[in-house]
Design an enzyme around this catalytic site. Structure first.
Site, short mmCIF file in Angstrom:
data_model
loop_
_atom_site.label_atom_id
_atom_site.label_comp_id
_atom_site.label_asym_id
_atom_site.label_seq_id
_atom_site.Cartn_x
_atom_site.Cartn_y
_atom_site.Cartn_z
CD GLU A 177 15.99 59.11 -14.55
OE1 GLU A 177 17.09 58.69 -14.15
OE2 GLU A 177 14.93 58.48 -14.41
CE LYS A 219 15.86 56.40 -16.90
NZ LYS A 219 16.58 55.17 -16.51
#
Ligand code: 13P
Length: 341
Positions: A177, A219
């Site tokens: 992420e 993500k």
């Protein structure tokens, strides 16, 4: 865990109409959330709130996994079942936040690097034993005057790649992420440039560390206008610019992409996700891994009151359902209005 098991976990995380509920707030962040309802940040209160989020019947239709915080994966539900065991029994995969948080990057004023690689191999083995199937590491990229610098983007990409390689060696699917923050006054196009640069750098670093892309979930932030930008892009532009940015930068080998909400309202995060999934054929599923956008209304409905737990859970289930539909491009205003008063 075999390569096949990692592939199976990654595919299940982004199965059709399913997404991830992020409930991995650190101590400082959960304090901020509880402040909004005037609730004291104590262990019993955190446990009660996580119980509301986790022990919600019917959510397994919409949710493939939940990202837990270290404290939560070691706690039990109010009914006395370890949270990870409760999730697994429902068919929801327990995930775990393993980064040590974003810290000031030395020599790079205004920028941060995420720490936590030391001892990570051992911590991953411990989380695996507790039932974790996937893990999350969040890097923070700030847009501002003269930033982000390549030095910051490179340092964060390197750490993400080292983390992802360790996860796969431990039989845990890495959710990588890099979050480009949406708090500044930048235009949507500046967000798009920074997001593209961050993703190109990330994938180079992942390949350099022999990370198996087929066993990795991305993500990422949506491409949006900074919150303080006077001109705010609408849903269609956000969807179009996010999808083109991803097409240009994310290899087709990635099994799926999930978005963080990053400060978008629950409604905006659902509508934007839906817009990206209407009538598009993409190399990867686009789904959600929201924290605030899924939790905010439920937290407010609960308000820390035991008598309001059922209402909080009803509100949460509704948002989960709306996002599940958005992940298939089937969300509508009519569905939004189906939450009982
Ligand atoms: P938000 O959806 O609130 O941005 O949180 C998602 C998350 O897990 C950030 O790391």
């Amino acid at each position: 865990m075999s390569a096949q098991e990692l592939a199976t976990t990654a595919a299940a995380m982004v199965a059709t109409g399913k997404g991830v509920l992020a409930i991995d707030e650190s101590m400082g962040t959960i304090q901020k959330r509880f402040d909004t309802i005037g609730l004291e940040n104590t262990e019993p209160n955190r446990r009660a709130y996580r119980d509301l989020l986790i022990a919600n019947n019917g959510d397994q239709q919409y949710i493939s996994g939940m990202i837990l915080f270290d404290e939560t994966i070691r706690q039990s539900s109010l009914a006395g079942v370890p949270f990870a065991q409760l999730l697994t029994a429902k068919g929801i995969m327990p995930g775990i936040k393993v980064d040590g948080g974003a810290k000031d990057l030395a020599g790079r004023p205004g920028e941060q690097v995420t720490e936590g690689l030391d001892g990570l191999r051992e911590r991953l083995a411990g989380y695996k034993a507790l039932g974790a199937k996937f893990a999350k590491w969040r890097a923070v990229i700030t847009i501002g005057h003269g930033i982000p610098t390549s030095g910051c983007v490179d340092a964060n990409a390197h750490a993400l790649a080292r983390y992802a390689a360790l996860c796969q060696a431990a039989g845990i699917v890495p959710m990588v992420e890099p979050e480009v923050l949406m708090d500044a006054d930048n235009t949507i196009d500046r967000c798009g440039e920074v997001t593209a640069h961050t993703l190109r750098t990330l994938f180079q670093a992942l390949v350099a560390q022999n990370v198996v892309l087929e066993h990795t979930i991305l993500k990422i932030n949506m491409v949006v206008s900074g919150k303080l930008c006077p001109v705010q892009a609408g849903m269609a532009e956000i969807a179009e610019k996010t999808v083109s940015c991803l097409k240009r930068t994310v290899p087709a080998a990635i099994p799926g992409i999930v978005f963080l909400s990053g400060g978008q309202s629950g409604l905006d995060a659902t509508r934007n996700l839906n817009a990206m999934n209407v009538g598009t054929v993409l190399p990867w599923p686009l789904s959600f891994s929201y924290g605030r956008a899924l939790q905010a209304d439920a937290l407010a409905a609960w308000g820390g009151k035991p008598a309001q737990v059922a209402r909080g859970q009803q509100v949460l289930l509704h948002r989960e359902r709306c996002n599940s539909l958005a992940a298939r491009g089937h969300y509508s205003a009519a569905v939004e209005n189906e939450l009982p008063a």
